[in-house]
Design a protein around this motif. Structure first.
Motif, PDB file in Angstrom:
ATOM      1  N   LEU A  74       6.451  57.445 -56.372  1.00 27.13           N
ATOM      2  CA  LEU A  74       7.335  58.417 -57.009  1.00 27.13           C
ATOM      3  C   LEU A  74       6.876  59.836 -56.709  1.00 27.13           C
ATOM      4  CD1 LEU A  74       9.705  58.944 -58.962  1.00 27.13           C
ATOM      5  CD2 LEU A  74       8.050  58.854 -60.823  1.00 27.13           C
ATOM      6  N   PHE A  75       5.566  60.066 -56.755  1.00 25.83           N
ATOM      7  CA  PHE A  75       5.019  61.387 -56.439  1.00 25.83           C
ATOM      8  C   PHE A  75       5.352  61.782 -55.003  1.00 25.83           C
ATOM      9  CE2 PHE A  75       1.520  63.970 -54.727  1.00 25.83           C
ATOM     10  CZ  PHE A  75       1.651  65.083 -55.538  1.00 25.83           C
ATOM     11  N   LEU A  76       5.142  60.860 -54.054  1.00 26.86           N
ATOM     12  CA  LEU A  76       5.454  61.159 -52.651  1.00 26.86           C
ATOM     13  C   LEU A  76       6.943  61.392 -52.438  1.00 26.86           C
ATOM     14  CD1 LEU A  76       3.141  58.738 -50.632  1.00 26.86           C
ATOM     15  CD2 LEU A  76       2.947  61.202 -50.882  1.00 26.86           C
ATOM     16  N   LEU A  77       7.759  60.625 -53.118  1.00 30.58           N
ATOM     17  CA  LEU A  77       9.208  60.787 -52.989  1.00 30.58           C
ATOM     18  C   LEU A  77       9.642  62.169 -53.457  1.00 30.58           C
ATOM     19  CD1 LEU A  77      11.993  59.370 -52.438  1.00 30.58           C
ATOM     20  CD2 LEU A  77      12.039  58.925 -54.876  1.00 30.58           C
ATOM     21  N   VAL A  78       9.188  62.577 -54.627  1.00 36.42           N
ATOM     22  CA  VAL A  78       9.576  63.880 -55.161  1.00 36.42           C
ATOM     23  C   VAL A  78       8.995  65.012 -54.314  1.00 36.42           C
ATOM     24  CG1 VAL A  78       9.346  65.417 -57.162  1.00 36.42           C
ATOM     25  CG2 VAL A  78       9.915  63.015 -57.496  1.00 36.42           C
ATOM     26  N   LEU A  79       7.717  64.900 -53.968  1.00 35.65           N
ATOM     27  CA  LEU A  79       7.081  65.929 -53.147  1.00 35.65           C
ATOM     28  C   LEU A  79       7.786  66.067 -51.802  1.00 35.65           C
ATOM     29  CD1 LEU A  79       4.580  67.848 -52.612  1.00 35.65           C
ATOM     30  CD2 LEU A  79       3.599  65.866 -51.455  1.00 35.65           C
ATOM     31  N   GLY A  80       8.054  64.950 -51.146  1.00 33.03           N
ATOM     32  CA  GLY A  80       8.697  64.991 -49.841  1.00 33.03           C
ATOM     33  C   GLY A  80      10.093  65.579 -49.899  1.00 33.03           C
ATOM     34  N   LEU A  81      10.860  65.212 -50.919  1.00 31.05           N
ATOM     35  CA  LEU A  81      12.221  65.739 -51.023  1.00 31.05           C
ATOM     36  C   LEU A  81      12.237  67.226 -51.345  1.00 31.05           C
ATOM     37  CD1 LEU A  81      14.205  62.889 -52.799  1.00 31.05           C
ATOM     38  CD2 LEU A  81      14.395  63.664 -50.447  1.00 31.05           C
ATOM     39  N   VAL A  82      11.419  67.640 -52.291  1.00 31.01           N
ATOM     40  CA  VAL A  82      11.405  69.055 -52.667  1.00 31.01           C
ATOM     41  C   VAL A  82      10.912  69.917 -51.493  1.00 31.01           C
ATOM     42  CG1 VAL A  82      10.303  70.759 -54.179  1.00 31.01           C
ATOM     43  CG2 VAL A  82      11.219  68.644 -55.134  1.00 31.01           C
ATOM     44  N   ALA A  83       9.807  69.519 -50.887  1.00 35.55           N
ATOM     45  CA  ALA A  83       9.269  70.303 -49.769  1.00 35.55           C
ATOM     46  C   ALA A  83      10.215  70.263 -48.566  1.00 35.55           C
ATOM     47  CB  ALA A  83       7.889  69.773 -49.381  1.00 35.55           C
ATOM     48  N   GLY A  84      10.785  69.101 -48.278  1.00 37.29           N
ATOM     49  CA  GLY A  84      11.685  68.988 -47.133  1.00 37.29           C
ATOM     50  C   GLY A  84      12.938  69.819 -47.301  1.00 37.29           C
ATOM     51  N   ILE A  85      13.552  69.744 -48.465  1.00 40.12           N
ATOM     52  CA  ILE A  85      14.775  70.513 -48.702  1.00 40.12           C
ATOM     53  C   ILE A  85      14.484  72.011 -48.685  1.00 40.12           C
ATOM     54  CG2 ILE A  85      16.515  71.055 -50.455  1.00 40.12           C
ATOM     55  CD1 ILE A  85      16.466  68.051 -51.184  1.00 40.12           C
ATOM     56  N   SER A  86      13.371  72.414 -49.291  1.00 40.24           N
ATOM     57  CA  SER A  86      13.012  73.841 -49.308  1.00 40.24           C
ATOM     58  C   SER A  86      12.747  74.363 -47.900  1.00 40.24           C
ATOM     59  CB  SER A  86      11.780  74.062 -50.176  1.00 40.24           C
ATOM     60  OG  SER A  86      12.013  73.637 -51.485  1.00 40.24           O
ATOM     61  N   LEU A  87      11.953  73.631 -47.135  1.00 38.45           N
ATOM     62  CA  LEU A  87      11.657  74.071 -45.772  1.00 38.45           C
ATOM     63  C   LEU A  87      12.893  74.078 -44.903  1.00 38.45           C
ATOM     64  CD1 LEU A  87       8.207  72.560 -44.753  1.00 38.45           C
ATOM     65  CD2 LEU A  87       8.885  74.938 -44.779  1.00 38.45           C
ATOM     66  N   ASN A  88      13.738  73.081 -45.056  1.00 39.49           N
ATOM     67  CA  ASN A  88      14.953  73.010 -44.259  1.00 39.49           C
ATOM     68  C   ASN A  88      15.862  74.201 -44.568  1.00 39.49           C
ATOM     69  OD1 ASN A  88      16.676  71.949 -42.381  1.00 39.49           O
ATOM     70  ND2 ASN A  88      17.439  70.334 -43.683  1.00 39.49           N
ATOM     71  N   TYR A  89      15.985  74.549 -45.835  1.00 38.47           N
ATOM     72  CA  TYR A  89      16.801  75.703 -46.220  1.00 38.47           C
ATOM     73  C   TYR A  89      16.230  76.983 -45.613  1.00 38.47           C
ATOM     74  CZ  TYR A  89      18.991  79.274 -49.084  1.00 38.47           C
ATOM     75  OH  TYR A  89      19.674  80.376 -49.496  1.00 38.47           O
ATOM     76  N   TYR A  90      14.915  77.183 -45.725  1.00 37.50           N
ATOM     77  CA  TYR A  90      14.289  78.388 -45.186  1.00 37.50           C
ATOM     78  C   TYR A  90      14.422  78.433 -43.667  1.00 37.50           C
ATOM     79  CZ  TYR A  90      10.780  81.920 -44.136  1.00 37.50           C
ATOM     80  OH  TYR A  90      10.144  83.041 -43.665  1.00 37.50           O
TER      81      TYR A  90
END
Length: 178
Positions: A74-90
């Motif tokens: 669950l930690f990896l899922l949330v971390l990966g999604l939040v970081a991935g979406i943020s980086l992709n947006y930037y």
């Protein structure tokens, strides 16, 4: 306590009712809440946990959060999604769609109107003999490259969240030790 007794979860309170194969299809009373329920048929009863075997209390339900693999997933899922979406947006903010050919298309009509003498004069004014000077990458090109690299890193974070999802599923469906 006989080996032929099975744990039937009470539909009202979730506590276990000890039932024997002789009681299949009959009404049984829960000793904890006095609710009446029907004991299952023999085939279904054989699938219940026997009385002596440690079973999960039905009222407590399945608690996947107590499973370390589930929590890590669950930690990896949330971390990966939040970081991935943020980086992709930037990264999408950094990437500039530039068209090198478009600049040449704007100059073509101008050059086509020149006479050969005017082209020779322009060439002499460019001072090509001295060299074209040091090549310098335009800032928007470097910015676009940075954005493309950040997109790749975002995809890696998405992969990390996929691993987290697999870990969560493994934690949910992992068989409990007997």
């Amino acid at each position: 306590m006989s080996a032929n007794l099975f744990n039937l979860p009470c539909p009202e309170c979730g506590q276990f009712i000890e039932v024997s194969p002789r009681q299949s299809g009959q009404s049984v009373v829960c000793p904890h809440c006095n609710a009446t329920t029907e004991a299952p048929r023999l085939g279904v009863m054989k699938q219940l946990d026997p009385v002596g075997k440690p079973a999960v209390n039905a009222s407590a339900g399945v608690r996947p959060a107590s499973n370390g693999v589930f929590v890590a997933g669950l930690f990896l899922l949330v971390l990966g999604l939040v970081a991935g979406i943020s980086l992709n947006y930037y990264a999408n903010q950094l990437i500039i769609d530039y068209n090198v050919e478009g600049g040449m298309d704007r100059l073509d009509p101008y050059v086509d109107e020149l006479t050969p003498a005017q082209v020779a004069l322009l060439f002499d004014q460019m001072n090509v003999d001295a060299g074209l000077g040091d090549w310098k990458e335009q800032p928007y090109v470097a910015q676009t490259k940075q954005g493309q690299i950040l997109k790749l890193i975002a995809y890696a974070f998405y992969g990390l969240s996929g691993i987290g999802l697999i870990m969560m599923l493994f934690g949910l469906f992992k068989s409990s030790p007997a």
